[in-house]
Scaffold this motif. Structure first.
Motif, short mmCIF file in Angstrom:
data_model
loop_
_atom_site.label_atom_id
_atom_site.label_comp_id
_atom_site.label_asym_id
_atom_site.label_seq_id
_atom_site.Cartn_x
_atom_site.Cartn_y
_atom_site.Cartn_z
N LYS A 26 0.78 -1.32 -0.06
CA LYS A 26 -0.01 -0.07 -0.06
C LYS A 26 0.86 1.19 0.06
CE LYS A 26 -3.76 2.04 2.85
NZ LYS A 26 -4.55 2.31 4.09
N TYR A 27 1.84 1.26 0.74
CA TYR A 27 2.84 2.57 0.91
C TYR A 27 3.86 2.46 0.11
CZ TYR A 27 0.11 4.07 5.08
OH TYR A 27 -1.12 4.46 5.64
N GLN A 28 4.07 1.49 -0.89
CA GLN A 28 5.34 1.17 -1.63
C GLN A 28 5.62 2.54 -2.62
OE1 GLN A 28 5.17 -1.88 -4.19
NE2 GLN A 28 7.08 -2.03 -4.66
N TRP A 29 4.47 3.07 -3.10
CA TRP A 29 4.84 4.14 -4.09
C TRP A 29 4.98 5.34 -3.27
CZ3 TRP A 29 2.41 8.89 -4.76
CH2 TRP A 29 2.60 9.39 -6.28
N ILE A 30 4.53 5.39 -2.04
CA ILE A 30 4.80 6.76 -1.26
C ILE A 30 6.16 7.01 -0.97
CG2 ILE A 30 4.06 8.13 0.74
CD1 ILE A 30 1.07 6.62 0.54
N ARG A 31 6.64 5.76 -0.50
CA ARG A 31 7.95 5.67 0.16
C ARG A 31 9.02 5.91 -0.94
NH1 ARG A 31 8.19 3.78 5.52
NH2 ARG A 31 10.13 3.32 5.31
N ARG A 32 8.76 5.25 -2.09
CA ARG A 32 9.78 5.42 -3.13
C ARG A 32 9.77 6.91 -3.55
NH1 ARG A 32 9.02 0.33 -7.03
NH2 ARG A 32 9.86 -1.11 -5.48
N SER A 33 8.57 7.58 -3.75
CA SER A 33 8.47 9.01 -4.24
C SER A 33 9.07 9.87 -3.41
CB SER A 33 7.14 9.31 -4.80
OG SER A 33 6.20 9.36 -3.46
#
Length: 100
Positions: free
Chosen positions: A19-26
């Motif tokens: 769920k938070y993968q995209w937020i963490r990467r960005s």
């Protein structure tokens, strides 16, 4: 056999990580781009506001057969003693057994 609560906890961590993968990467990319320390601090706060269990380092590989989290071989997805039993029973083709 691993306790069911541990396995459920691990599956929750996997869902949170996805769920938070995209937020963490960005936000990590944004930290690299930003030059001033104040702006980096703001982005870092945003990164830390996500739940702890959403970090990919908190995930553990588990044995496919027993659910054991230790002595897990990536190639097979099995723990060490299950792998040894299966090799001795000739259930894994291409694996050689050893005795000592």
């Amino acid at each position: 056999m691993a306790r069911k609560s541990w396995i459920q906890r691990e599956s929750k961590r996997q869902k949170l990580e996805q769920k938070y993968q995209w937020i963490r990467r960005s936000s990590k990319k944004e930290i690299k781009k930003v030059s001033s320390p104040a702006e980096k601090w703001e982005v870092h706060k945003k990164l830390q506001s996500s739940p702890r269990n959403s970090a990919p380092t908190r995930l553990h590989r588990r044995c496919f057969w027993t659910g054991r989290s230790r002595a897990n071989y990536r190639d097979f997805g099995l723990s060490g003693h299950i792998l040894r039993e299966m090799v001795h029973a000739c259930l894994l083709p291409g694996a050689t057994r050893s005795s000592w």
